[in-house]
Design an enzyme around this catalytic site. Structure first.
Site, PDB file in Angstrom:
ATOM      1  N   VAL A  33      -0.384 -40.179 -18.993  1.00 52.66           N
ATOM      2  CA  VAL A  33      -1.434 -41.615 -18.905  1.00 52.66           C
ATOM      3  C   VAL A  33      -3.046 -41.189 -19.948  1.00 52.66           C
ATOM      4  O   VAL A  33      -3.192 -42.922 -20.587  1.00 52.66           O
ATOM      5  CB  VAL A  33      -2.454 -41.112 -17.423  1.00 52.66           C
ATOM      6  CG1 VAL A  33      -3.215 -40.322 -17.373  1.00 52.66           C
ATOM      7  CG2 VAL A  33      -3.176 -42.652 -17.023  1.00 52.66           C
ATOM      8  N   ASP A  34      -3.197 -40.103 -20.696  1.00 53.49           N
ATOM      9  CA  ASP A  34      -3.189 -39.976 -22.153  1.00 53.49           C
ATOM     10  C   ASP A  34      -3.003 -40.982 -22.749  1.00 53.49           C
ATOM     11  O   ASP A  34      -3.891 -42.016 -23.553  1.00 53.49           O
ATOM     12  CB  ASP A  34      -3.940 -38.840 -21.848  1.00 53.49           C
ATOM     13  CG  ASP A  34      -4.331 -38.334 -22.764  1.00 53.49           C
ATOM     14  OD1 ASP A  34      -4.450 -37.070 -23.241  1.00 53.49           O
ATOM     15  OD2 ASP A  34      -5.091 -39.060 -23.269  1.00 53.49           O
TER      16      ASP A  34
END
Ligand code: APR
Length: 170
Positions: A33-34
């Site tokens: 998700v980063d």
């Protein structure tokens, strides 16, 4: 607790006051998700993150959201799971509390979280969901200024554990 919702989706699409990023301590981006958040936000996000000089596990730092539809990104490094004997559960709870504390300080009324630490960091999903929902509910009980918190689950398995945890909330 009707102020907590569980949805399926991609958090980079969230049009809320703040989205939370499951970051690492460097705050300089990564995968999962980063990576998705940095790709969607554009290079200005990394430029601002560089000025923050990292973040401790369990703590959180806030930036603007640039090209994302949200107003802010709150970055928190979750704990890597090492079997449970290294304070991982308390550190994960601290991630949720730290992020919500920053949201309150910055006037955010709607906050979306991904499932912190349950990807690359291998935190067991059922345990993580219970800790997340319990920590969020406890914070919301004493912080009416936050109107809604959503867990944005990227897959059905994750969604199932968070729905269970919300249902079992005492
Ligand atoms: N929207 C919502 N959730 C997402 C998205 C997305 N676009 N992409 C991935 N996820 C989900 C994953 O499926 C998982 O359920 O986010 C959850 C957290 O997984 P990771 O992103 O792997 O995060 P984490 O386990 O906390 O590991 C953090 O991974 O990407 C690196 O730089 C990051 O080093 C850090 C580590």
């Amino acid at each position: 607790m009707s102020r907590i919702e569980i949805i399926r989706g991609d958090i980079t699409q969230s049009c809320v006051d703040a989205i939370v990023n499951a970051a690492n301590c460097s705050l300089l981006g990564g995968g999962g998700v980063d990576g998705a958040i940095h790709r969607a936000a554009g290079p200005e996000l990394l430029a601002e993150c560089r000025t923050l000089h990292g973040c401790e596990t369990g703590k959180a730092k806030i930036t603007k959201a640039y090209r994302l539809p949200a107003n802010y990104v709150i970055h928190t490094p979750g704990p890597v799971w090492h079997g449970g004997g290294h304070g991982e559960e308390e550190l994960l709870a601290s991630c949720y509390r730290s992020c919500l504390g920053l949201a309150s300080e910055n006037g955010c009324k709607s906050v979306d979280f991904p499932s912190i630490s349950t990807g690359v960091y291998h935190f067991p999903l059922e345990k993580a969901a219970k800790i997340a929902i319990g920590s969020i509910a406890a914070y919301l009980n004493t912080h009416p200024e936050i109107e809604r918190v959503r867990m944005v689950c990227f897959d059905a398995r994750t969604e199932g554990f968070y729905l269970d945890a919300l249902e079992k909330l005492a």
